[in-house]
Design an enzyme around this catalytic site. Structure first.
Site, PDB file in Angstrom:
ATOM      1  N   ILE A 152       0.839  -1.199   0.000  1.00 53.85           N
ATOM      2  CA  ILE A 152       0.000   0.000   0.000  1.00 53.85           C
ATOM      3  C   ILE A 152       0.872   1.246   0.000  1.00 53.85           C
ATOM      4  O   ILE A 152       0.587   2.225  -0.700  1.00 53.85           O
ATOM      5  CB  ILE A 152      -0.950   0.005   1.214  1.00 53.85           C
ATOM      6  CG1 ILE A 152      -1.831  -1.246   1.219  1.00 53.85           C
ATOM      7  CG2 ILE A 152      -1.826   1.263   1.201  1.00 53.85           C
ATOM      8  CD1 ILE A 152      -2.688  -1.391   2.470  1.00 53.85           C
TER       9      ILE A 152
ATOM     10  N   ASP B  84      11.534   2.930   5.280  1.00 53.87           N
ATOM     11  CA  ASP B  84      11.204   1.507   5.143  1.00 53.87           C
ATOM     12  C   ASP B  84      12.456   0.700   5.461  1.00 53.87           C
ATOM     13  O   ASP B  84      13.561   1.122   5.118  1.00 53.87           O
ATOM     14  CB  ASP B  84      10.723   1.198   3.721  1.00 53.87           C
ATOM     15  CG  ASP B  84       9.878  -0.060   3.634  1.00 53.87           C
ATOM     16  OD1 ASP B  84      10.392  -1.147   3.993  1.00 53.87           O
ATOM     17  OD2 ASP B  84       8.711   0.038   3.212  1.00 53.87           O
TER      18      ASP B  84
ATOM     19  N   LEU C  12      12.680  -2.415   4.347  1.00 53.52           N
ATOM     20  CA  LEU C  12      12.695  -3.372   3.230  1.00 53.52           C
ATOM     21  C   LEU C  12      12.539  -4.821   3.683  1.00 53.52           C
ATOM     22  O   LEU C  12      12.936  -5.736   2.969  1.00 53.52           O
ATOM     23  CB  LEU C  12      13.984  -3.215   2.405  1.00 53.52           C
ATOM     24  CG  LEU C  12      14.196  -1.824   1.769  1.00 53.52           C
ATOM     25  CD1 LEU C  12      15.501  -1.783   0.987  1.00 53.52           C
ATOM     26  CD2 LEU C  12      13.018  -1.453   0.879  1.00 53.52           C
TER      27      LEU C  12
ATOM     28  N   SER D 235      -6.282  -1.408  11.151  1.00 54.52           N
ATOM     29  CA  SER D 235      -6.730  -2.649  10.512  1.00 54.52           C
ATOM     30  C   SER D 235      -8.122  -3.039  10.986  1.00 54.52           C
ATOM     31  O   SER D 235      -8.433  -2.959  12.186  1.00 54.52           O
ATOM     32  CB  SER D 235      -5.758  -3.782  10.830  1.00 54.52           C
ATOM     33  OG  SER D 235      -6.271  -5.024  10.388  1.00 54.52           O
TER      34      SER D 235
ATOM     35  N   TYR E 157      -1.158  -9.935  15.726  1.00 53.23           N
ATOM     36  CA  TYR E 157      -1.116  -8.868  14.721  1.00 53.23           C
ATOM     37  C   TYR E 157      -2.252  -7.882  14.941  1.00 53.23           C
ATOM     38  O   TYR E 157      -2.044  -6.659  14.994  1.00 53.23           O
ATOM     39  CB  TYR E 157      -1.191  -9.444  13.307  1.00 53.23           C
ATOM     40  CG  TYR E 157      -1.559  -8.395  12.273  1.00 53.23           C
ATOM     41  CD1 TYR E 157      -0.661  -7.386  11.946  1.00 53.23           C
ATOM     42  CD2 TYR E 157      -2.814  -8.388  11.657  1.00 53.23           C
ATOM     43  CE1 TYR E 157      -0.997  -6.390  11.026  1.00 53.23           C
ATOM     44  CE2 TYR E 157      -3.156  -7.405  10.742  1.00 53.23           C
ATOM     45  CZ  TYR E 157      -2.250  -6.413  10.426  1.00 53.23           C
ATOM     46  OH  TYR E 157      -2.590  -5.429   9.531  1.00 53.23           O
TER      47      TYR E 157
ATOM     48  N   ARG F  34     -15.637 -11.185   1.869  1.00 52.97           N
ATOM     49  CA  ARG F  34     -14.695 -10.173   2.319  1.00 52.97           C
ATOM     50  C   ARG F  34     -14.973  -8.843   1.610  1.00 52.97           C
ATOM     51  O   ARG F  34     -15.368  -8.822   0.440  1.00 52.97           O
ATOM     52  CB  ARG F  34     -13.248 -10.614   2.030  1.00 52.97           C
ATOM     53  CG  ARG F  34     -12.821 -11.876   2.797  1.00 52.97           C
ATOM     54  CD  ARG F  34     -12.639 -11.572   4.261  1.00 52.97           C
ATOM     55  NE  ARG F  34     -12.249 -12.742   5.038  1.00 52.97           N
ATOM     56  CZ  ARG F  34     -13.093 -13.510   5.726  1.00 52.97           C
ATOM     57  NH1 ARG F  34     -14.396 -13.228   5.710  1.00 52.97           N
ATOM     58  NH2 ARG F  34     -12.651 -14.528   6.435  1.00 52.97           N
TER      59      ARG F  34
ATOM     60  N   ARG G 146     -10.678 -22.064   9.272  1.00 53.33           N
ATOM     61  CA  ARG G 146      -9.675 -21.644  10.248  1.00 53.33           C
ATOM     62  C   ARG G 146     -10.313 -20.872  11.401  1.00 53.33           C
ATOM     63  O   ARG G 146     -11.216 -20.050  11.173  1.00 53.33           O
ATOM     64  CB  ARG G 146      -8.616 -20.765   9.563  1.00 53.33           C
ATOM     65  CG  ARG G 146      -7.913 -21.489   8.432  1.00 53.33           C
ATOM     66  CD  ARG G 146      -6.836 -20.653   7.794  1.00 53.33           C
ATOM     67  NE  ARG G 146      -7.323 -19.420   7.219  1.00 53.33           N
ATOM     68  CZ  ARG G 146      -6.947 -18.934   6.033  1.00 53.33           C
ATOM     69  NH1 ARG G 146      -6.074 -19.604   5.306  1.00 53.33           N
ATOM     70  NH2 ARG G 146      -7.425 -17.810   5.588  1.00 53.33           N
TER      71      ARG G 146
END
Length: 331
Positions: free
Chosen positions: A15, A34, A36, A119, A143, A211, A266
């Site tokens: 993104i 970043d 990386l 999120s 997360y 989704r 899951r």
């Protein structure tokens, strides 16, 4: 005329690289931070200054990057469910401590506003659909928890230190440049690699789960509008398509003749993600423009990008998600 400077953390990632490109086209001076770990310098257009920093490790050189920045777009984070279960400490260091370091730099350097990539996983398994911003937060794995804690830091700094912010809770972003390395992850990456290599699609459960897929350039527009519009100050906003699609439908659009292999359902995953986007429509006049058919058409035109991506099959996925089932089985 001097260009306004903006900083994009995680700006070489999926993104972040699209956002960096978008902001450059809007005539901003774009600076990217970043490390990386999942990003790629090849994603960045020319003219963007790049700094290799781990945001979890604060230092004076890191803070200097924020000098004279008008806006900071904070996207740097570790993603994925399984790795977060395997190494929750590292996720906390990057997603929570790293976010704290970014906020403190913004405060010290008097950045006008920070826009945070939150999120939708913070909602866990929602009880109401479409899910609005006032819904209960029930993160199911590390997360999701660390992204939620990052948002709480953003809100707290806004309350105590008057650091302006907008937190965007992103729903199922997809598009070109999505990460194709590392642990077992997002559905589109798995399907596209399988399609590129003419292998069966691996579908979790019966594939009826839906989704709220949102194309990445629509998401970039939401970030940009959040920065420039004062009405978005101190707001938390959902970013979604208003049109959830089933996994089975996605598979058929990608390849109606593909062979399907079904996998066990899951734990910790909702049967539906569906963003209530009334707030972002009202405040920013934003809505997703790219339909799922248009988005998939763009992906298929760029299918070669997934030719060498990790190729997942039933056995590899079972191994990669073993800890997922072990630790989330009681959820």
């Amino acid at each position: 005329m001097k260009k306004n400077k903006v900083v994009v953390t995680g700006g070489a990632g999926f993104i972040g690289s699209h956002l960096s490109e978008y902001l450059k086209k809007k005539n901003y001076q774009v600076v990217v931070i970043d490390n990386l770990s999942s990003g790629n310098m090849n994603n960045l257009p020319k003219g963007i200054k790049f700094y290799n920093f781990d945001i979890s490790k604060k230092n004076k050189k890191f803070e200097k990057v924020f000098n004279n920045a008008k806006y900071v777009f904070h996207l740097a984070a570790l993603a994925d469910i399984v790795p977060s279960i395997e190494n929750p400490q590292r996720y906390y260091d990057v997603n929570v401590t790293g976010t704290l370091n970014v906020i403190k730099a913004c405060l010290k350097k008097k950045v006008k506003k920070i826009i945070y990539a939150a999120s939708s996983s913070c909602y866990g398994i929602p009880k109401k659909f479409p899910t609005n911003e006032k819904s209960e937060l029930l993160p199911q794995y590390p997360y999701a928890l660390t992204k939620m804690l990052g948002e709480e830091l953003i809100k707290h700094w806004g309350l105590v230190y008057n650091v302006k912010y907008t937190s965007l809770r992103l729903f199922n972003v997809y598009g070109t440049r999505s990460r194709t390395s590392g642990g077992y992850g997002a559905m589109f990456g798995v399907f596209l690699a399988q399609l590129a290599n003419k292998k069966p699609f691996t579908i979790v459960g019966k594939g009826n789960q839906k989704r709220d897929f949102t194309y990445v350039t629509d998401v970039c527009r939401a970030f940009y509008l959040s920065a420039i519009n004062k009405k978005a100050d101190y707001k938390i906003l959902n970013v979604g398509s208003d049109n959830p699609q089933s996994v089975n439908k996605i598979a058929k659009i990608l390849d109606k003749n593909a062979k399907i292999i079904n996998l066990p359902k899951r734990p910790g995953e909702p049967d539906l993600t569906f963003a209530d986007t009334k707030e972002i429509k009202k405040i920013l006049n934003w809505r997703a423009n790219i339909t799922i058919e248009e988005g998939i058409k763009i992906l298929k035109k760029n299918l070669v990008l997934w030719k060498r991506a990790p190729l997942w099959n039933k056995q590899k996925i079972a191994k990669a998600t073993k800890l997922w089932f072990k630790f989330l089985k009681n959820e």
